[in-house]
Design an enzyme around this catalytic site. Sequence first.
Site, short mmCIF file in Angstrom:
data_model
loop_
_atom_site.label_atom_id
_atom_site.label_comp_id
_atom_site.label_asym_id
_atom_site.label_seq_id
_atom_site.Cartn_x
_atom_site.Cartn_y
_atom_site.Cartn_z
N GLY A 21 0.81 -1.22 0.00
CA GLY A 21 0.00 0.00 0.00
C GLY A 21 0.84 1.26 0.00
O GLY A 21 0.50 2.24 0.66
N ALA A 22 1.92 1.25 -0.78
CA ALA A 22 2.90 2.35 -0.72
C ALA A 22 2.62 3.46 -1.71
O ALA A 22 3.43 4.37 -1.85
CB ALA A 22 4.30 1.80 -0.95
N ASN A 23 1.48 3.44 -2.38
CA ASN A 23 1.23 4.47 -3.38
C ASN A 23 0.70 5.77 -2.78
O ASN A 23 0.69 6.81 -3.45
CB ASN A 23 0.24 3.97 -4.44
CG ASN A 23 -1.07 3.52 -3.85
OD1 ASN A 23 -1.17 2.38 -3.42
ND2 ASN A 23 -2.07 4.39 -3.83
N SER A 150 -4.08 -0.73 14.54
CA SER A 150 -4.82 0.50 14.84
C SER A 150 -5.30 0.45 16.27
O SER A 150 -5.54 -0.64 16.83
CB SER A 150 -6.01 0.63 13.89
OG SER A 150 -6.91 1.63 14.32
N TYR A 175 -13.73 -4.14 11.05
CA TYR A 175 -12.43 -3.46 11.00
C TYR A 175 -11.66 -3.73 12.28
O TYR A 175 -10.46 -4.07 12.24
CB TYR A 175 -12.62 -1.96 10.80
CG TYR A 175 -11.31 -1.20 10.77
CD1 TYR A 175 -10.42 -1.38 9.71
CD2 TYR A 175 -10.96 -0.32 11.79
CE1 TYR A 175 -9.21 -0.69 9.68
CE2 TYR A 175 -9.76 0.37 11.75
CZ TYR A 175 -8.89 0.18 10.70
OH TYR A 175 -7.69 0.86 10.67
#
Length: 310
Positions: A21-23, A150, A175
Amino acid sequence: MSGWNANDIPDQSGRTAVITGANSGLGYVTARELARHGARVVLACRDEARGTEAGDRLAIEVPDADVEFARLDLGDLGSVRKFATAYERQHDRLDLLINNAGLMALPFGHTADGFETQFGVNHLGHFALTGLLLPTLLGTPGARVVSVSSTMHSVANIDINDLNSERGYGRWTAYGRSKTANLLFVHELARRLAAIGSDVVAAAAHPGYASTDLQTKGAKLEGRKGVEGFMRIGNRFFAQSAEAGALPTLHAATAPGVHPDSFTGPSFLGWRGSPANSWRAKWTLNDVAGQRLWEESERLTGVTYDALKV
């Protein structure tokens, strides 16, 4: 950790990091700062156009960066296997695996393999990725695996008998369960690594309340403009920046003396501030729950950690 910031990152020359998820958001900042300090970074992203654009942007911000894009869809185990096979063919080391990508509070849905989307992407995709890359991690001295969880893990413990929310679905409960799963995974991974005497460190981090598109994505997908606007206001006036939110991950990945199964987050109420040891719910330290989730994750993904059989 007092006052620790990106300038305190040790030299990363000669090291290779994979960041999922590095974009954008935390993942992009993590990749950029690791590259700025000399690491070779692999941007593991689902969207090829966005991933390539992120690589181009990073190369402008860090002109001497060693960066590459590789497609990875954590919601498709076939894609995870393809990524891992290609990585091991092209690289002989993996110093840092940053399990950063995630989805939050989406409407009910399924991954390509039929898993509930948040559990499938946030936990199972990263479980499979780590397992498939484990031989390279074990062969790299001083390697680390950092999983981004989280504070919302405190919303819900996992239900081992209903991991895919088939009995009922609440977007925030799902989540929270996926973020609990992240911490249980780190807990059990650290235990198994210690049992074989490995020096690979498995640790967890969280960003507190950081301004990224994670908060608005679910509402945007459903066309809930009021909720999306509310989230944007929160991001603007209450959240810390993505740069600050990425610091706990960067600390867990690079700072000397990071302990296995540690959980690093912002210092002020777990919300904002420099990296510090973070509170976690007691159920994320339950050995039995960690072992049962591990066994179920191996069964569901078909990825077995043969080197860590204990």
